[in-house]
Design an enzyme around this catalytic site. Structure first.
Site, PDB file in Angstrom:
ATOM      1  N   ASP A   1      30.898  32.093  56.071  1.00 43.03           N
ATOM      2  CA  ASP A   1      32.079  31.218  56.039  1.00 43.03           C
ATOM      3  C   ASP A   1      33.083  31.807  55.055  1.00 43.03           C
ATOM      4  OD1 ASP A   1      33.561  28.953  56.643  1.00 43.03           O
ATOM      5  OD2 ASP A   1      32.396  27.614  55.336  1.00 43.03           O
TER       6      ASP A   1
ATOM      7  N   ASP B   1      31.035  27.794  52.728  1.00 43.86           N
ATOM      8  CA  ASP B   1      31.702  27.755  51.424  1.00 43.86           C
ATOM      9  C   ASP B   1      31.434  26.402  50.750  1.00 43.86           C
ATOM     10  OD1 ASP B   1      33.330  26.276  53.111  1.00 43.86           O
ATOM     11  OD2 ASP B   1      35.211  26.997  52.234  1.00 43.86           O
ATOM     12  N   SER B   2      30.762  25.492  51.483  1.00 43.62           N
ATOM     13  CA  SER B   2      30.259  24.256  50.867  1.00 43.62           C
ATOM     14  C   SER B   2      29.246  24.574  49.768  1.00 43.62           C
ATOM     15  CB  SER B   2      29.626  23.350  51.926  1.00 43.62           C
ATOM     16  OG  SER B   2      28.683  24.070  52.700  1.00 43.62           O
TER      17      SER B   2
ATOM     18  N   LYS C   1      33.121  32.801  60.008  1.00 37.98           N
ATOM     19  CA  LYS C   1      33.855  31.581  60.360  1.00 37.98           C
ATOM     20  C   LYS C   1      35.115  31.532  59.509  1.00 37.98           C
ATOM     21  CE  LYS C   1      32.648  27.245  59.151  1.00 37.98           C
ATOM     22  NZ  LYS C   1      33.891  26.863  58.443  1.00 37.98           N
TER      23      LYS C   1
ATOM     24  N   GLU D   1      35.584  19.368  62.892  1.00 35.97           N
ATOM     25  CA  GLU D   1      35.134  18.549  61.763  1.00 35.97           C
ATOM     26  C   GLU D   1      35.942  17.265  61.624  1.00 35.97           C
ATOM     27  OE1 GLU D   1      34.436  20.737  58.141  1.00 35.97           O
ATOM     28  OE2 GLU D   1      34.223  18.906  56.952  1.00 35.97           O
TER      29      GLU D   1
ATOM     30  N   GLU E   1      38.522  28.976  58.704  1.00 34.25           N
ATOM     31  CA  GLU E   1      39.235  27.705  58.893  1.00 34.25           C
ATOM     32  C   GLU E   1      40.556  28.016  59.580  1.00 34.25           C
ATOM     33  OE1 GLU E   1      39.386  25.058  55.513  1.00 34.25           O
ATOM     34  OE2 GLU E   1      37.214  25.174  55.231  1.00 34.25           O
TER      35      GLU E   1
HETATM   36  N1  LIG Z   1      27.547  18.419  50.759  1.00 41.24           N
HETATM   37  C1  LIG Z   1      28.610  18.591  51.557  1.00 41.24           C
HETATM   38  N2  LIG Z   1      28.584  18.089  52.808  1.00 41.24           N
HETATM   39  C2  LIG Z   1      29.634  18.269  53.667  1.00 41.24           C
HETATM   40  O1  LIG Z   1      29.558  17.812  54.829  1.00 41.24           O
HETATM   41  C3  LIG Z   1      30.775  18.980  53.198  1.00 41.24           C
HETATM   42  C4  LIG Z   1      30.747  19.518  51.882  1.00 41.24           C
HETATM   43  N3  LIG Z   1      29.665  19.299  51.106  1.00 41.24           N
HETATM   44  N4  LIG Z   1      31.786  20.253  51.390  1.00 41.24           N
HETATM   45  C5  LIG Z   1      32.830  20.673  52.277  1.00 41.24           C
HETATM   46  C6  LIG Z   1      33.140  19.621  53.258  1.00 41.24           C
HETATM   47  C7  LIG Z   1      33.748  18.347  52.667  1.00 41.24           C
HETATM   48  N5  LIG Z   1      33.333  17.350  53.627  1.00 41.24           N
HETATM   49  C8  LIG Z   1      33.633  15.978  53.524  1.00 41.24           C
HETATM   50  C9  LIG Z   1      33.578  15.364  52.294  1.00 41.24           C
HETATM   51  C10 LIG Z   1      33.851  14.016  52.162  1.00 41.24           C
HETATM   52  C11 LIG Z   1      34.210  13.269  53.267  1.00 41.24           C
HETATM   53  C12 LIG Z   1      34.530  11.815  53.074  1.00 41.24           C
HETATM   54  O2  LIG Z   1      33.960  11.196  52.187  1.00 41.24           O
HETATM   55  N6  LIG Z   1      35.431  11.207  53.849  1.00 41.24           N
HETATM   56  C13 LIG Z   1      35.751   9.804  53.691  1.00 41.24           C
HETATM   57  C14 LIG Z   1      36.780   9.601  52.606  1.00 41.24           C
HETATM   58  C15 LIG Z   1      38.043  10.383  52.818  1.00 41.24           C
HETATM   59  C16 LIG Z   1      39.047  10.234  51.651  1.00 41.24           C
HETATM   60  O3  LIG Z   1      39.747   9.226  51.619  1.00 41.24           O
HETATM   61  O4  LIG Z   1      39.100  11.145  50.799  1.00 41.24           O
HETATM   62  C17 LIG Z   1      36.245   9.243  55.015  1.00 41.24           C
HETATM   63  O5  LIG Z   1      36.059   8.040  55.211  1.00 41.24           O
HETATM   64  O6  LIG Z   1      36.795   9.994  55.823  1.00 41.24           O
HETATM   65  C18 LIG Z   1      34.277  13.884  54.517  1.00 41.24           C
HETATM   66  C19 LIG Z   1      33.970  15.242  54.634  1.00 41.24           C
HETATM   67  C20 LIG Z   1      32.467  17.938  54.620  1.00 41.24           C
HETATM   68  N7  LIG Z   1      31.945  19.137  53.969  1.00 41.24           N
HETATM   69  C1  LIG Z   2      30.260  22.041  57.172  1.00 41.67           C
HETATM   70  C2  LIG Z   2      30.577  23.418  57.650  1.00 41.67           C
HETATM   71  C3  LIG Z   2      31.242  23.427  58.966  1.00 41.67           C
HETATM   72  C4  LIG Z   2      31.290  24.253  56.616  1.00 41.67           C
HETATM   73  O1  LIG Z   2      32.369  24.766  56.804  1.00 41.67           O
HETATM   74  C5  LIG Z   2      30.626  24.488  55.320  1.00 41.67           C
HETATM   75  O2  LIG Z   2      29.462  24.094  55.137  1.00 41.67           O
HETATM   76  O3  LIG Z   2      31.264  25.096  54.449  1.00 41.67           O
HETATM   77 MG   LIG Z   3      33.220  25.664  55.092  1.00 41.63          MG
END
Ligand SMILES: Nc1nc(=O)c2c([nH]1)NC[C@@H]1CN(c3ccc(C(=O)N[C@@H](CCC(=O)O)C(=O)O)cc3)CN21
Ligand SMILES: CC(C)C(=O)C(=O)O
Ligand SMILES: [Mg+2]
EC number: 2.1.2.11
Length: 270
Positions: free
Chosen positions: A81, A42-43, A111, A180, A113
């Site tokens: 997903d 769903d990303s 999948k 995750e 959540e």
């Molecule tokens: N392109 C993309 N890659 C991904 O891995 C991803 C997506 N999209 N969309 C759904 C989720 C969102 N994800 C993410 C997005 C941002 C952070 C991140 O930047 N975390 C930082 C800041 C957290 C905050 O304060 O908001 C961290 O340090 O944890 C982590 C996972 C992983 N997934």
């Molecule tokens: C990053 C994976 C685990 C996911 O849920 C997604 O791409 O939506």
């Molecule tokens: Mg997902």
């Protein structure tokens, strides 16, 4: 061609490779490279559709992308997903949405959540023949509740809740579990506690496999999570090709003789 059973049996043996794909072309590249599992994530919402989060993605959109990925895939296991609110509201509706990914689109599994509310649904789906990949730690569909994409399972209580839910989803029949954005030492404990494979994203090297978003891996994203890694630079490759095309059209170099055809009969036409 890995089946759900073969993926389950890879726990503790070979590292499972998993990547997302949202279209047939990308799926065929990911598949031909020998990737074990392709996730129609769903990303797609933020990676490919211009949304800020995954929340607006619909069942129809995941279904359409899943069909495309299945058509582009020969060997990999394809997992759909399930998007925000497509499950968990009502059990029979959840089952229909998940079943549709297998029945109409050809996915191998779904999948979901996970939360304490998905234990029963996981059991029901598995019993009906819809294999379920669970997902714990950072569950991005809860972004509004969590207040951001923050690290999860960082306190002993939160870590214990994740271990407990992981066990309960394994008992309910899940064939694997995505972990995750959790501490690597928590992911190791979950991996040790389970028989089914754990697939980590931002969960350290101790999982049975790894997953990342394809756009982040090939260098197509304008932002990536801190735990991701760019293994290529497709955005520059594409930008370079587009600039060359624009220059060639503007200069008159394209189309050339070899791209054009002429009919003698038309020379006299007025
Ligand atoms: N392109 C993309 N890659 C991904 O891995 C991803 C997506 N999209 N969309 C759904 C989720 C969102 N994800 C993410 C997005 C941002 C952070 C991140 O930047 N975390 C930082 C800041 C957290 C905050 O304060 O908001 C961290 O340090 O944890 C982590 C996972 C992983 N997934
Ligand atoms: C990053 C994976 C685990 C996911 O849920 C997604 O791409 O939506
Ligand atoms: Mg997902």
């Amino acid at each position: 061609m890995p089946s759900v059973t073969e993926i389950r049996e890879m726990a503790g043996e070979q590292s499972i490779t998993m990547l997302t794909a949202y279209d047939a072309v990308t799926a065929s590249i990911v598949d031909a490279a020998g990737t074990d599992v392709i996730l129609v994530g769903d990303s797609v919402g933020n990676a490919d559709m211009g949304y800020e989060s995954t929340l607006p993605v619909t069942v129809d959109e995941i279904a359409s992308r899943t069909g495309a990925v299945v058509r582009g895939t020969e060997d990999a296991l394809v997992v759909a997903d399930m998007p925000f609110l497509s499950f968990g509201v009502d059990q029979s509706e959840s089952i229909e949405h998940c079943g549709r990914m297998l029945k109409e689109e050809g996915a191998d599994a779904v999948k979901i959540e996970s939360s304490k509310r998905t234990v029963e649904l996981t059991e029901r789906l598995t019993e009906l023949g819809i294999p379920v990949m669970a997902h714990l730690g950072l569950t991005p569909q809860k972004v509004n509740e969590l207040g951001g994409y923050t690290r999860q399972g960082t306190t002993p209580e939160a870590a214990r809740r994740i271990i407990d839910l992981a066990n309960r989803h394994e008992e309910a029949g899940a064939f694997s579990l995505v972990l995750e954005h959790v501490p690597a030492n928590l992911a190791e404990k979950v991996t040790d506690a389970l028989d089914i494979p754990t697939i980590g994203i931002g969960a350290g090297p101790g999982c049975d496999g790894q997953v990342l978003v394809i756009n982040d891996v090939v260098g197509l994203s304008d932002w990536e999570p801190p735990f991701s890694e760019q293994f290529g630079d497709v955005r520059s490759e594409m930008a370079g090709a587009v600039e060359k095309y624009n220059d060639a059209v503007e200069s008159g170099d394209f189309p050339a003789e070899e791209h054009s055809h002429y009919e003698d009969d038309l020379d006299e036409l007025y």
